[in-house]
Design an enzyme around this catalytic site. Structure first.
Site, PDB file in Angstrom:
ATOM      1  N   GLY A   1       0.131  11.665  -1.135  1.00  0.00           N
ATOM      2  CA  GLY A   1      -0.941  10.639  -0.068  1.00  0.00           C
ATOM      3  C   GLY A   1      -0.031  10.948   1.259  1.00  0.00           C
ATOM      4  NE  ARG A   2      -0.803  11.442   8.478  1.00  0.00           N
ATOM      5  CZ  ARG A   2       0.641  11.936   8.942  1.00  0.00           C
ATOM      6  NH1 ARG A   2       0.573  12.707   7.831  1.00  0.00           N
ATOM      7  NH2 ARG A   2       1.181  11.803   9.901  1.00  0.00           N
TER       8      ARG A   2
ATOM      9  N   GLY B   1      -0.105   5.528   6.877  1.00  0.00           N
ATOM     10  CA  GLY B   1       0.142   5.157   8.598  1.00  0.00           C
ATOM     11  C   GLY B   1       1.567   5.771   8.984  1.00  0.00           C
ATOM     12  CG  PHE B   2       5.210   3.905   9.624  1.00  0.00           C
ATOM     13  CD1 PHE B   2       4.573   3.599  10.626  1.00  0.00           C
ATOM     14  CD2 PHE B   2       5.071   2.970   8.722  1.00  0.00           C
ATOM     15  CE1 PHE B   2       4.735   2.452  11.829  1.00  0.00           C
ATOM     16  CE2 PHE B   2       4.606   1.011   9.793  1.00  0.00           C
ATOM     17  CZ  PHE B   2       4.478   1.868  11.015  1.00  0.00           C
ATOM     18  N   GLY B   3       3.449   7.942   7.857  1.00  0.00           N
ATOM     19  CA  GLY B   3       4.346   9.421   7.208  1.00  0.00           C
ATOM     20  C   GLY B   3       3.338   9.512   5.802  1.00  0.00           C
ATOM     21  CD  GLU B   4       2.527  14.532   4.749  1.00  0.00           C
ATOM     22  OE1 GLU B   4       3.895  15.518   4.951  1.00  0.00           O
ATOM     23  OE2 GLU B   4       1.951  15.136   5.248  1.00  0.00           O
ATOM     24  CB  VAL B   5       3.678   8.348  -0.002  1.00  0.00           C
ATOM     25  CG1 VAL B   5       4.526   7.977  -1.576  1.00  0.00           C
ATOM     26  CG2 VAL B   5       3.838   7.667   1.123  1.00  0.00           C
TER      27      VAL B   5
ATOM     28  CG  ASP C   1      -2.373  -1.703   7.652  1.00  0.00           C
ATOM     29  OD1 ASP C   1      -4.228  -1.741   7.750  1.00  0.00           O
ATOM     30  OD2 ASP C   1      -2.481  -0.533   7.294  1.00  0.00           O
TER      31      ASP C   1
ATOM     32  CE  LYS D   1       5.086   4.663   3.624  1.00  0.00           C
ATOM     33  NZ  LYS D   1       3.802   3.378   3.762  1.00  0.00           N
TER      34      LYS D   1
END
Length: 634
Positions: free
Chosen positions: A316-317, A319-323, A434, A337
């Site tokens: 998935g994606r 807040g700070f990048g793709e995982v 968050d 990440k």
């Protein structure tokens, strides 16, 4: 002392004795004496000889019996009764002197009366001659003030009344009067006091040109006027001069030696402390280097583990990048990440932050296993959590049936403990900012793990202060004071947690869920049903009703967390306590903020700046962008 005839009643004896004790306690010395006219005698009579004998015997008996004695002598009708009492803090000798003097006063002043008492005192003890001591002190003070021993026309002094009690006095004249006028003014003041207030404890007399006060406690600054030591007289003796020279030389040498020892000791200790500090600093640097090296992984290894970040390994994606999912050569599954490449954070700063956050370990937090820094590539390696995130279960029509109430209650408690650790128990104080269902991961046993904490520091975004003009978070989970004013605190996380509780119980998202064909936000719906007594309507239909009491308590706790007033929300410590103990009573919640209208207005006014209406170029929000943190070392 009391002497009386046998026919004196016992009642009268008791009354006079109590009166005597009372005077003794409250006034140190008073000239108390009374000769009663209840009967007379002649000195040559049997009664006269009996009286003289009994008075003389009281002296030794009183001093030997703790200061109090009674005596009876003679046959009726010439029996004589007597008692004597000394103050409890009087020595044996002082008591004997006082009783002897008082007996003489009775025989001299009441020579023929059969009943009399006296406690004027005699001898030379200060207990018996308070007046003499006082008067002597006053005379000395008058001379001292007029000669200006301490300073012009001012003096203090004291005199011992007993071993434990002193008389303190201060006198002063205006500097413009002569010595004789000063003495005269003070003497009149002392005389006035004696005439009006003799027998009282303490006193003050004030005149236009002089002042006088005395008391039995030190009411003035004793260090203001130090005692003046007499200076030694001159001497022409060669021996004296020689002895003085030797003494001076010895003193100088001893002082120099002592100063050298002190200086050497100080230098030695400072050097030793500095060596220890340098050693500790080196040890800390070695530990830091070891920690960085143990966490830093080779970029090539991570690229192989994720199959060069293949699309099929993408989880998935955030807040700070793709995982991405990956597997290390050891067989351990990891989540990687891949952070965005537009950060200006330096390599060493990034490494230090990773090491710092990696030390935060709790069973309800996702663990950071390591990092990778190469060129523009910055990777964070996490433990792989097998059951994905909480939102994939509770908002899925099929999967949420897998979560019975026991599992959901365990998830709620685990999230609460993880947040409490971040707020109070970790070495850093972290405000997540968050918290949402998608940032709660579930392991193979459905234990919750809070993720994306500490990301702001790692990504070099200035979001660590108590107020910010750039709101980072997700609508529906953000506290109203954070959305409208940019204020955040631990209570902001409490608000988000309350929203998650209501989502877990209802199986519905916090914004725009449909009930009876009418769109409504979760907080509005929950509050309305709570006020109408129909809170059971909020429970997910797939849950069994058997646990309704515990579910209703969790709804109650959730509403306490989402109260609009920040001060009314509980801390996470209180929340954990309320969740673990069903016997604790819960306060009545106040209304939460209603997000439906606010959210719709925000969407229809996308160019409106809530912080400055005059600037309408862009909205200062980053929706669903990232978790951010406030990290303060403990």
């Amino acid at each position: 002392m009391r002497v009386m005839h046998k026919q004196q009643s016992r009642q009268r004896i008791s009354q006079n004795f109590l009166c005597f004790v009372f005077l003794l306690v409250n006034i140190f010395v008073t000239k108390g004496q009374q000769c009663y006219s209840t009967g007379n005698f002649t000195n040559s009579s049997s009664y006269g000889s009996h009286r003289n004998f009994i008075l003389s015997s009281l002296v030794s008996n009183a001093s030997e019996n703790g200061g109090f004695t009674t005596a009876t002598f003679g046959q009726d009708p010439d029996t004589v009764y007597a008692l004597a009492l000394c103050r409890g803090d009087t020595s044996s000798k002082s008591c004997a002197d006082c009783v002897n003097a008082t007996a003489q006063h009775i025989m001299n002043n009441c020579p023929n009366q059969k009943e009399a008492y006296s406690w004027e005192g005699g001898g030379r003890d200060p207990f018996c001659f308070f007046d003499n001591i006082w008067e002597s002190l006053m005379e000395r003070m008058v001379k001292k003030v007029s000669t200006g021993t301490c300073m012009p026309k001012f003096a203090t002094d004291e005199a011992n009344f007993t071993n434990f009690q002193k008389i303190y006095t201060v006198m002063q004249c205006t500097p413009d009067i002569s010595q004789s006028d000063c003495e005269s003014c003070l003497q009149r003041s002392v005389a006035d006091y004696q005439n009006c207030c003799h027998g009282k404890q303490g006193g003050v007399v004030m005149r236009p040109n002089c002042f006088f006060r005395w008391d039995l406690y030190p009411f003035y600054n004793e260090t203001f006027c130090p005692s003046l030591l007499p200076s030694p007289g001159p001497t022409d003796s060669k021996d004296s001069r020689g002895i003085a020279s030797v003494a001076i030389a010895i003193t100088v040498v001893a002082t120099v030696i002592f100063a050298a020892i002190v200086a050497f000791t100080c230098v030695f200790l400072r050097k030793r402390i500095k060596i220890k500090q340098n050693r500790r600093k080196q040890e800390r640097n070695v530990d830091a280097i070891d920690a960085v090296e143990s966490l830093q992984l080779d970029f090539g290894t991570i690229r192989v583990a994720t199959n060069n970040f293949a699309i099929e390994n993408k989880l998935g994606r955030g807040g700070f990048g793709e995982v991405y999912k990956g597997r290390l050569p050891s067989g351990q599954d990891i989540a990687v990440k891949r952070l965005s490449k537009n950060s200006g954070q330096g390599e060493q700063e990034f490494k230090n932050e990773v090491v710092l956050v990696a030390k935060l370990q709790h069973r309800n937090l996702v663990r950071i296993l390591g990092f990778c820094f190469e060129g523009n590539e910055r990777l964070l390696i996490y433990e792989f959590v097998s059951n994905s995130s909480l939102d994939n279960y509770i908002f899925d029509p099929l999967k949420r049936s897998l979560l019975n109430w026991e599992t959901r209650y365990k998830i709620i408690g685990g999230i609460a403990r993880g947040i409490l650790y971040l707020h109070e128990d970790s070495r850093l104080r972290i405000i997540h900012r968050d918290l949402k269902a998608s940032n709660i991961l579930l392991d193979g046993d459905m234990n919750p793990k809070v993720s994306d904490f500490g990301m702001a520091r790692l990504f070099d975004i200035d979001q660590t202060q108590g107020d910010t003009s750039r709101i980072v978070g997700t609508f529906g989970y953000m506290a109203p004071e954070y959305v409208t004013r940019g204020n955040f605190s631990v209570k902001s996380d409490v608000f988000s947690f309350g929203v998650i509780i209501l989502e877990i119980i209802s199986g519905q998202k916090n914004t725009f869920f449909c009930h009876e064909d009418e769109p409504e936000d979760l907080l509005t719906y929950a509050w309305k049903n709570w006020m109408e007594g129909t809170a059971l309507n909020l429970i997910d239909p797939v849950l069994k009703v058997g646990s309704s009491r515990e579910i209703l308590r969790c709804i109650h706790i959730g509403l306490l967390c989402v109260q609009e007033n920040v001060a009314n929300r509980p801390t996470m410590a209180t929340v954990c306590l309320l969740l673990s103990s069903s016997s604790l009573s819960l306060p009545i919640p106040s209304k939460p903020p209603f997000f439906m209208q606010n959210t719709m207005e925000m969407q229809s006014n996308s160019e409106f700046n809530i912080f400055d209406p005059s600037k309408s170029s862009s909205v200062q929000f980053t929706v669903n962008e990232a978790s951010t943190s406030e990290l303060d070392p403990r």
